[in-house]
Design an enzyme around this catalytic site. Structure first.
Site, mmCIF file in Angstrom:
data_model
loop_
_atom_site.group_PDB
_atom_site.id
_atom_site.type_symbol
_atom_site.label_atom_id
_atom_site.label_comp_id
_atom_site.label_asym_id
_atom_site.label_seq_id
_atom_site.Cartn_x
_atom_site.Cartn_y
_atom_site.Cartn_z
ATOM 1 N N ASP A 121 0.817 -1.224 0.000
ATOM 2 C CA ASP A 121 0.000 0.000 0.000
ATOM 3 C C ASP A 121 0.850 1.274 0.000
ATOM 4 O OD1 ASP A 121 0.797 -0.589 2.573
ATOM 5 O OD2 ASP A 121 -1.139 -0.147 3.504
ATOM 6 N N ASP A 132 2.379 -9.297 4.226
ATOM 7 C CA ASP A 132 1.426 -8.925 5.284
ATOM 8 C C ASP A 132 -0.036 -9.082 4.829
ATOM 9 O OD1 ASP A 132 3.751 -8.244 6.523
ATOM 10 O OD2 ASP A 132 3.399 -6.084 6.525
ATOM 11 N N HIS A 141 12.960 -12.642 8.232
ATOM 12 C CA HIS A 141 12.961 -12.553 6.766
ATOM 13 C C HIS A 141 12.936 -13.903 6.062
ATOM 14 C CE1 HIS A 141 13.982 -8.496 7.947
ATOM 15 N NE2 HIS A 141 13.547 -8.127 6.774
ATOM 16 N N ARG A 201 10.130 -14.141 3.861
ATOM 17 C CA ARG A 201 10.119 -13.408 2.590
ATOM 18 C C ARG A 201 10.930 -14.125 1.512
ATOM 19 N NH1 ARG A 201 10.468 -7.478 4.364
ATOM 20 N NH2 ARG A 201 12.203 -7.340 2.916
HETATM 21 O O1 F6P Z 1 5.818 -5.242 5.017
HETATM 22 C C1 F6P Z 1 6.535 -6.405 4.836
HETATM 23 C C2 F6P Z 1 7.485 -6.650 5.984
HETATM 24 O O2 F6P Z 1 8.127 -7.892 5.757
HETATM 25 C C3 F6P Z 1 6.838 -6.618 7.368
HETATM 26 O O3 F6P Z 1 6.158 -7.808 7.649
HETATM 27 C C4 F6P Z 1 8.052 -6.359 8.236
HETATM 28 O O4 F6P Z 1 7.680 -5.724 9.439
HETATM 29 C C5 F6P Z 1 8.888 -5.448 7.384
HETATM 30 O O5 F6P Z 1 8.498 -5.649 6.038
HETATM 31 C C6 F6P Z 1 10.368 -5.654 7.495
HETATM 32 O O6 F6P Z 1 11.012 -4.687 6.757
HETATM 33 P P1 F6P Z 1 12.566 -4.719 6.415
HETATM 34 O O7 F6P Z 1 12.762 -5.734 5.315
HETATM 35 O O8 F6P Z 1 12.864 -3.346 5.982
HETATM 36 O O9 F6P Z 1 13.289 -5.128 7.650
#
Ligand code: F6P
Length: 360
Positions: free
Chosen positions: A117, A142, A284, A287
């Protein structure tokens, strides 16, 4: 606009699994079906700020192996709002006009922006200011972008968190421990509620539902009375302490990130229940890695639909996943309607129906 378009594509904000599958689908449709050109823009808006602007020609042969690759082959950034861009001398500069100029220098007719967003709101502001043709694709583990039921990255993150719970289950049982898994979700508890149910958690804490430590301890005691000597807890990183404090840490660059609620719970719970507790912060790992099959399907469907919107010259829209179909909505509606976990949604009812404690 001529018949043979040139379109740009960029990935913005935090990376996640499935981004390369979207890019691959966009190139297949744009090049294979419409015979257009596609430029992959490096490092999100930073690539349009660079001189010369960083646009790499993408063809089917190049992107075809990208389906199952994690991260983003184009690179990304979640630093530096171009309207207040941090300069090396510490000042903030509005560099929006440079990005708009970069778009024109590349000769792009339309831009596909893949973002959450925050990134989509910035891209829309740029598009309005520069009269750019923009189509958005929602992405964030998220899963909190408005209107769409699914964003790229979410399914893979849920799979990873579920697998972590499956693994924690056995070690928790072997040692009679309370195991706490802290999962991501900057504002919303979508990963926690989904993985918690799928991974058989006993307690799920999400920011949308206030909790009491006494309820958590009660649940642990109840399980002990039933002869179940261990307990699995999933907590979203954005859950506050019982006193309402949001636990963050700030790095030397001054960036604040959520973290610490798992350890806070471990300390508090062992005080009130006497249980031995351990914490796993998944971070992470959620991710990274290979996108799940569902991720690849949604990524492919979103990529094709985004290109089709451009073919119809329907701009300022975002593709969405609604009731098993890809649709599109005005981008403005999507970014203005933040999507939290609804306290009376099916998943919350399911968790309660399974006897999972939500802390309230
Ligand atoms: O918005 C995605 C996200 O993975 C969140 O879940 C988390 O809080 C944030 O990004 C972490 O951000 P960064 O990769 O900058 O540490």
């Amino acid at each position: 606009m001529g018949k043979h378009k040139c379109i740009g594509i960029l990935t913005s904000g935090g990376d996640c699994a499935g981004l390369n599958a979207v890019i691959r689908a966009v190139v297949h449709r744009a090049v294979g079906t419409y015979n257009w050109k596609v430029l992959g823009i490096r490092q999100a808006t930073k690539g349009l700020m660079s001189r010369p602007p960083q646009g790499i020609p993408l063809d089917i042969e190049k992107v075809d192996p990208w389906l199952s690759i994690g991260g983003t082959m184009l690179g990304t950034t979640n630093e530096g709002n171009p309207f207040a861009f941090p300069m090396s001398d510490g000042t903030l500069l509005d560099r929006s006009d440079e990005i708009i100029e970069g778009y024109h220098l590349l000769g792009i007719d339309a831009l596909i922006g893949i973002g959450g967003d925050g990134s989509l709101a910035i891209l829309r502001k740029l598009a309005k200011q520069g009269n750019l043709n923009l189509v958005g694709i929602p992405k964030t583990i998220d899963n909190d972008v408005g209107i769409t039921e699914r964003s790229i990255g979410f399914d893979t993150a849920v799979n990873i968190a579920t697998e972590a719970l499956d693994r924690l289950h056995f070690t928790a049982a072997s040692h009679s421990r309370v195991m706490i898994l802290e999962v991501m979700g900057r504002d919303a508890g979508h990963i926690a509620i989904s993985a918690g149910i799928a991974g058989g958690a006993d307690i799920i804490l999400i920011p949308e539902i206030p909790y009491k430590i006494s309820q958590i301890c009660e649940k642990i005691r109840e399980r002990q009375e039933q002869g179940k000597n261990y307990c699995l807890i999933v907590v979203a990183e954005a859950v506050r302490t019982e006193e309402g404090e949001l636990l963050m840490h700030t790095n030397r660059l001054g960036q604040s990130r959520l973290g610490g609620i798992g350890q806070y719970l471990a300390d508090t719970i062992s005080d009130c229940s006497g249980a031995e507790t351990r914490v796993t912060v998944l971070g992470h790992i959620q991710r990274g890695g290979t996108p799940s099959p569902l991720e690849r399907l949604i990524a492919s469907a979103f990529g094709i639909a985004a290109v089709d919107l451009i073919a119809e010259e329907k701009y300022d829209r975002m593709v969405t996943w609604q009731q098993r179909e890809v649709m599109s909505v005005p981008l403005e509606d999507a970014i203005s309607k933040y999507r939290a976990v609804e306290p009376y949604s099916t998943l919350v009812k399911t968790a309660r129906g399974l006897g999972i404690c939500l802390g309230d």
